[in-house]
Design an enzyme around this catalytic site. Structure first.
Site, mmCIF file in Angstrom:
data_model
loop_
_atom_site.group_PDB
_atom_site.id
_atom_site.type_symbol
_atom_site.label_atom_id
_atom_site.label_comp_id
_atom_site.label_asym_id
_atom_site.label_seq_id
_atom_site.Cartn_x
_atom_site.Cartn_y
_atom_site.Cartn_z
ATOM 1 N N CYS A 95 0.840 -1.199 0.000
ATOM 2 C CA CYS A 95 0.000 0.000 0.000
ATOM 3 C C CYS A 95 0.881 1.257 0.000
ATOM 4 O O CYS A 95 1.471 1.561 -1.026
ATOM 5 C CB CYS A 95 -0.996 -0.051 1.149
ATOM 6 S SG CYS A 95 -2.464 0.918 0.770
ATOM 7 N N HIS A 97 -3.729 -4.967 0.265
ATOM 8 C CA HIS A 97 -3.145 -5.542 1.491
ATOM 9 C C HIS A 97 -3.209 -7.065 1.447
ATOM 10 O O HIS A 97 -4.167 -7.649 1.950
ATOM 11 C CB HIS A 97 -3.912 -5.036 2.716
ATOM 12 C CG HIS A 97 -3.719 -3.589 2.987
ATOM 13 N ND1 HIS A 97 -2.752 -3.114 3.842
ATOM 14 C CD2 HIS A 97 -4.350 -2.505 2.504
ATOM 15 C CE1 HIS A 97 -2.797 -1.801 3.877
ATOM 16 N NE2 HIS A 97 -3.769 -1.397 3.079
ATOM 17 N N GLU A 137 -1.701 -9.122 3.207
ATOM 18 C CA GLU A 137 -1.649 -9.696 4.560
ATOM 19 C C GLU A 137 -3.034 -9.983 5.133
ATOM 20 O O GLU A 137 -3.164 -10.808 6.033
ATOM 21 C CB GLU A 137 -0.852 -8.769 5.497
ATOM 22 C CG GLU A 137 -1.530 -7.474 5.923
ATOM 23 C CD GLU A 137 -1.384 -6.326 4.930
ATOM 24 O OE1 GLU A 137 -1.080 -6.586 3.745
ATOM 25 O OE2 GLU A 137 -1.596 -5.160 5.334
HETATM 26 N N1 GLN Z 1 -1.870 6.688 2.772
HETATM 27 C C1 GLN Z 1 -1.985 5.951 1.560
HETATM 28 C C2 GLN Z 1 -3.335 6.148 0.895
HETATM 29 O O1 GLN Z 1 -4.283 6.531 1.531
HETATM 30 C C3 GLN Z 1 -1.713 4.476 1.801
HETATM 31 C C4 GLN Z 1 -2.676 3.833 2.741
HETATM 32 C C5 GLN Z 1 -2.191 2.512 3.294
HETATM 33 O O2 GLN Z 1 -1.012 2.222 3.307
HETATM 34 N N2 GLN Z 1 -3.110 1.722 3.815
HETATM 35 O O3 GLN Z 1 -3.472 5.946 -0.282
#
Ligand code: GLN
Length: 539
Positions: free
Chosen positions: A384, A510, A512
């Site tokens: 992410c 994600h 995970e």
């Molecule tokens: N802050 C980033 C976004 O909002 C990544 C979010 C995250 O890592 N869950 O796109």
């Protein structure tokens, strides 16, 4: 009305005793006997969901396929049972009140005074039975967050009391998790806190059927008898839950203590078969007998609280076991990283993971970590925000786009390589407004991602606002960073990878959140494999 049997798990003495692990372990044993089991969590705080909670407050926010932002215990439920959860599996006081107040504004209460009893408790009971009403489950386990004695837990306990009465004695069961502290000076376990917490529970009109006692030492028979006597339970319903080497030992420890058998006989359910936990044992065997060891650096800004990265840590446990490899995690604070110290801090690692996150703090340090992994060909995995860092680093240092950034960190950047989607631009509310939940992704043939997954179509869970800015895609691909996963509906870039690097992968989603004991996530499995290879070649 209800058709499943309902098990309620409450906690006493202190929080953090591991109700989630006990619920998951019991769920696992019952599932392994052929029952269909769901686990849900009721949290007594006022937030509508944990989505707006700082990770320091409550650990990781776990996201389900349907895009619910939920408590991290749901992660344990999925990792143990290998069954997806949803919004219905996690209800907070905030949501209960929100529903009741919304109905009140609609005039649904026809002029009545709206009260905690019956209106709030009715709404809790309605939510408690939602999963049951799908008709899919034989047994629903409900974990009540917090501790008996907390003011905010009272409406939940009252709802449990009413449900016990309404559904009948053999249809419901209460398991109370307590602590037997060990006093070093007296060289003794102490039962008084357990007695007090059972007393408190009975003041709420609930007598527990089974006590699960967390302890650092085995509980002597006499002590079990004493607890049984004072707490109105049978002696064989005093279950020892001794500190375990890993959370994955707990189902076997609970089986040894016959927790599942006690539950089944109290609920008058036939003991269909012995639990089939062979694959679980096989996993534990591999986990405990590794043939190699690697050290992975986890670069993030919430590293003081490993619970903020719970699912990542557990994914490494699963992936480590498949590879018969012990994965040691070195926690690296991204705020402490700089160009000057990066070699010294990251130089001995076998692989580098840049973690998810929000906001500017620690961002530049993450970029230094990415660059170090890219240039030195160390296995890299960005999740992410970690993937977004990989894109920004490549833009700045390979494409030469000066001051390229994510608009989250610099809204005036000349090169917004990570940008807000049009649909997000007018959103001002915070809770529940990100790209949340499962989205489809097509993998490009010939890519590493395709080889790792072994298929072309996947679905993964998201939680973010910002996206790869496709205007720059051609430039990236020309220079060797390819988009190997694309959303078929929106064409958004979901996975990036580097061509001339042994293992450099970034995922906008994600992974995970979908790794379980029985289905370890392929991206983690392959990352660990790459780390093993890197460590061997280095020696
Ligand atoms: N802050 C980033 C976004 O909002 C990544 C979010 C995250 O890592 N869950 O796109």
């Amino acid at each position: 009305m209800a058709s499943a049997k309902h098990i309620f798990v409450t906690g006493g003495v202190t929080s953090s005793l591991g109700k989630g692990i006990i619920s998951s372990s019991l769920g696992k044993l019952l599932q392994a006997r052929g029952f269909s089991v769901a686990i849900q969590k009721f949290d007594p705080y006022i937030n509508i969901d944990p989505g707006t909670l700082n990770p320091y407050e409550h650990g990781e926010c776990y996201v389900t396929d349907d895009g619910a932002e939920t408590d991290l215990d749901l992660g344990h439920y999925e990792r143990f049972l290998n069954v997806p959860t949803s919004q219905a599996n996690n209800i907070t006081t905030g949501r209960i009140y929100f529903n009741v107040i919304t109905k009140e504004r609609e005039g649904a209460f026809l002029g009545k005074t709206v009260q905690v009893v019956p209106h709030i408790t009715d709404e809790i009971k309605r939510n408690c039975l939602l999963l049951d009403q799908t008709g899919k489950y034989d047994i629903v386990i409900t974990e009540i967050g917090g501790c008996v004695g907390d003011i905010e837990a009272l409406p939940f306990l009252e709802a449990v009391r009413q449900l016990r009465w309404e559904l009948g004695p053999t249809e419901t069961l209460v398991i109370h998790l307590t602590l037997l502290p060990y006093l070093n000076s007296a060289k003794e376990l102490k039962t008084k806190p357990t007695q007090h917490s059972v007393k408190q529970l009975s003041e709420a009109g609930i007598s527990p059927d089974i006590l699960v006692c967390r302890t650092e030492h085995h509980i002597p028979v006499d002590m079990r008898k004493k607890i049984a006597l004072f707490c109105n339970v049978n002696v064989n319903s005093v279950i020892e839950s001794i500190d375990a080497e890993t959370i994955y030992d707990v189902p076997l420890l609970m089986k040894k203590e016959k927790l599942d058998e006690r539950v089944l006989s109290k609920l008058k359910l036939a003991h269909k078969t012995e639990p089939n936990i062979e694959s679980w044992k096989e996993f534990l065997g591999k986990l405990k007998n590794p043939t190699s060891e690697v050290t992975v650096g986890l670069v993030g800004k919430y590293v003081e609280l490993p619970d903020a990265y719970k699912s990542i840590v557990e994914s490494f446990v699963h992936a480590g076991a498949v590879n018969e490899c012990k994965v040691k995690i070195e926690w690296i604070h991204s705020e402490k990283l700089s160009k000057e110290n990066v070699t010294q801090i990251l130089g001995n690692l076998d692989a580098i993971l840049v973690a998810p996150g929000f906001g500017e703090r620690g961002f530049e340090g993450k970029l230094d970590a990415v660059q170090f992994a890219r240039v030195n060909k160390i296995p890299f995995f960005g999740i992410c925000l970690g993937m977004q860092c990989a894109v920004v680093e490549f833009a700045r240092n390979v494409l030469g786009l000066k001051n390229a950034a994510s608009v989250e960190m610099n809204k005036d950047t000349p090169h917004p390589v990570i940008d807000l989607m049009e649909s997000q631009k007018d959103v001002t509310l915070k809770g529940g407004t990100m790209r949340l939940g499962a989205y489809a992704c097509d993998l490009q043939k010939g890519s590493k991602a395709y080889a790792i997954y072994g298929k072309a179509k996947i679905k993964e869970r998201h939680r973010h606002r910002y996206e790869f800015n496709s205007k720059y895609l051609a430039q990236f691909e020309k220079a060797g960073m390819m988009a190997s996963g694309i959303n078929p509906d929106t064409k958004l870039v979901e996975i990036i990878e580097l061509k001339d690097h042994p293992h450099f992968i970034g995922a906008q989603f994600h992974p995970e959140l979908k790794s379980t004991v029985l289905a370890p996530h392929p991206l983690f499995v392959d990352f660990v494999k790459a780390a093993i290879l890197y460590s061997k070649n280095r020696k």
